[in-house]
Enzyme design. Structure first.
Site, PDB file in Angstrom:
ATOM      1  N   ARG A  81      -3.233  -0.340 -16.480  1.00 49.87           N
ATOM      2  CA  ARG A  81      -2.940  -1.767 -16.364  1.00 49.87           C
ATOM      3  C   ARG A  81      -1.439  -1.947 -16.518  1.00 49.87           C
ATOM      4  NH1 ARG A  81      -6.065  -6.091 -18.008  1.00 49.87           N
ATOM      5  NH2 ARG A  81      -4.295  -7.212 -17.159  1.00 49.87           N
TER       6      ARG A  81
ATOM      7  N   ASN B  94       2.390  -4.416 -15.542  1.00 46.77           N
ATOM      8  CA  ASN B  94       3.221  -4.873 -14.430  1.00 46.77           C
ATOM      9  C   ASN B  94       3.875  -3.678 -13.727  1.00 46.77           C
ATOM     10  OD1 ASN B  94       5.429  -4.099 -16.022  1.00 46.77           O
ATOM     11  ND2 ASN B  94       5.730  -6.154 -16.847  1.00 46.77           N
TER      12      ASN B  94
ATOM     13  N   ARG C  68       2.036 -17.895 -12.129  1.00 47.45           N
ATOM     14  CA  ARG C  68       1.986 -16.968 -13.244  1.00 47.45           C
ATOM     15  C   ARG C  68       3.408 -16.601 -13.639  1.00 47.45           C
ATOM     16  NH1 ARG C  68      -1.199 -12.015 -11.168  1.00 47.45           N
ATOM     17  NH2 ARG C  68      -0.565 -11.197 -13.191  1.00 47.45           N
TER      18      ARG C  68
ATOM     19  N   ARG D  67       3.939   0.340 -14.833  1.00 42.75           N
ATOM     20  CA  ARG D  67       3.246   1.355 -14.036  1.00 42.75           C
ATOM     21  C   ARG D  67       4.204   2.445 -13.545  1.00 42.75           C
ATOM     22  NH1 ARG D  67      -1.898  -1.399 -11.154  1.00 42.75           N
ATOM     23  NH2 ARG D  67      -2.323  -2.947 -12.743  1.00 42.75           N
TER      24      ARG D  67
ATOM     25  N   ARG E 112     -11.128   0.255  -5.947  1.00 40.76           N
ATOM     26  CA  ARG E 112     -11.040   0.446  -4.492  1.00 40.76           C
ATOM     27  C   ARG E 112     -10.112   1.611  -4.156  1.00 40.76           C
ATOM     28  NH1 ARG E 112      -6.842  -0.636  -1.412  1.00 40.76           N
ATOM     29  NH2 ARG E 112      -5.852  -1.818  -3.065  1.00 40.76           N
ATOM     30  N   ARG E 113      -8.939   1.623  -4.794  1.00 39.77           N
ATOM     31  CA  ARG E 113      -8.001   2.715  -4.535  1.00 39.77           C
ATOM     32  C   ARG E 113      -8.564   4.047  -5.033  1.00 39.77           C
ATOM     33  NH1 ARG E 113      -3.181  -1.064  -6.565  1.00 39.77           N
ATOM     34  NH2 ARG E 113      -2.444  -1.879  -4.560  1.00 39.77           N
TER      35      ARG E 113
ATOM     36  N   LYS F 292      -5.374 -11.797  -2.597  1.00 35.77           N
ATOM     37  CA  LYS F 292      -6.395 -10.812  -2.972  1.00 35.77           C
ATOM     38  C   LYS F 292      -6.990 -11.102  -4.354  1.00 35.77           C
ATOM     39  CE  LYS F 292      -3.114  -7.290  -4.674  1.00 35.77           C
ATOM     40  NZ  LYS F 292      -3.476  -7.258  -6.090  1.00 35.77           N
ATOM     41  N   ASP F 293      -6.310 -11.931  -5.169  1.00 38.94           N
ATOM     42  CA  ASP F 293      -6.839 -12.295  -6.490  1.00 38.94           C
ATOM     43  C   ASP F 293      -7.803 -13.469  -6.432  1.00 38.94           C
ATOM     44  OD1 ASP F 293      -5.188 -10.350  -7.505  1.00 38.94           O
ATOM     45  OD2 ASP F 293      -3.669 -11.752  -8.260  1.00 38.94           O
TER      46      ASP F 293
END
Length: 319
Positions: free
Chosen positions: A151, A153, A11, A157, A129-130, A81-82
């Protein structure tokens, strides 16, 4: 004559490029061949919709896998995890290198710790989850917080905190480590407070199953303990029939007696995003020597969690 360069699909994000660059260097060392990065834009990178609405973090993986299947790249690097729990037959997970720190971390204004955030603090995260675990912890410990879906990067954030829009954001320690920004963390969240996503902190190196030489070469980077741990975690996720964006946390760690590793402990949690209802269990077993044994450990814990009502919590949202 110089050997043809291996093409590594990645990516375009700063984090993806950083971790792919690290893998590229490791592959150069074990193969002696040059490695070039091939940047691929995924739907998850260009869409501004919530991840849960567009298929979860698996949307970051599809374009890379398509490039592999078309032969446009020789191998790809994913954040484990993705990765969806279903593995395409034509592709193989050739290596899972040594895992980074799996914990979640807080980046807060005024260098605040999570427990010291003011009443009504707004905490940003893109992860159900968080949200589930932070809200559950806050309820149990009398904290007054609001979790806000975001959302973007790392820069975007953390920018919400710098600009005063949010009091804090929660991110993965591994990502900040890989891009050299771990010093911006104001608090490390214990895994007893927030269990990470299955596979968090680990990378997946994937290539065509038919390329035996490359599979063997990439296999030099595999860490058997990390692979056993993430196999158990992902088996739990699969057995719960939960996608990458479901509010499921899991962590397998090794329990040692002195220098001797005795057992593997697997912990799992599922909860509603408002934190009102949680199922959290753990199990231990011998350190898995095979993929099947690690898979079985995950399934066993999932069965126990489902028996306690986990399935009913995964599709629910806060009201």
């Amino acid at each position: 004559m110089t050997e043809k360069a291996l093409r590594l699909g990645t990516r375009r994000s700063k984090l993806a490029m950083a971790q792919s660059g690290q893998v590229a260097e490791a592959v150069r060392q074990v193969t002696g061949r040059p490695v070039e990065l091939v940047e691929i834009t995924t739907y998850g990178d260009v869409s501004r919709e919530a991840l849960a609405q567009i298929g979860g973090t698996g949307v970051f993986v599809t374009a890379l896998r398509d490039a592999l299947l078309r032969g446009e790249v020789d191998f790809a690097v994913h954040s484990l995890k993705d990765l969806p729990t279903t593995q395409p037959e034509e592709l193989v997970l050739a290596a899972v290198p040594v895992r980074e720190d799996p914990r979640d971390v807080v980046v807060a204004r005024d260098a605040l710790k999570f427990a010291d955030l003011p009443r009504g603090a707004r905490i940003g995260t893109g992860s159900p989850r968080r949200m589930a675990q932070l809200n559950a912890y806050a309820r149990t410990h009398g904290l007054d917080i609001e979790t806000v879906p975001i959302r973007g990067n790392v820069d975007t954030r953390i920018g919400y905190v710098r600009d005063g829009e949010l009091d804090a954001v929660v991110l993965a320690a591994a990502g900040l480590n890989r891009i050299g920004r771990i010093d911006e963390v104001t608090d490390f969240l214990s895994v007893d407070t927030v269990l990470p996503a299955p596979g968090q902190g680990a990378l997946a190196i994937e290539c065509a199953a038919g390329n035996a030489d490359l599979v063997a070469a990439l296999g030099e980077l595999d860490d058997p303990f990390t692979r056993a741990a993430v196999t158990a975690e992902r088996s739990l996720l699969a057995a719960l029939e939960a996608g990458c964006s479901a509010p499921v946390g899991a962590l397998a760690d090794l329990l040692a007696d002195g220098q001797i590793v005795k057992e593997m402990r697997l912990r799992g949690v599922v909860g509603t995003t408002d934190g009102t209802r949680m199922v959290q269990l753990s199990t231990t077993g011998p350190v898995p020597q095979t993929h099947d044994r690690a898979t079985a450990l995950g399934r066993e814990l999932a069965t126990e969690m489902l028996a306690q009502g986990a399935a009913g919590l995964m599709g629910e949202r806060a009201h």
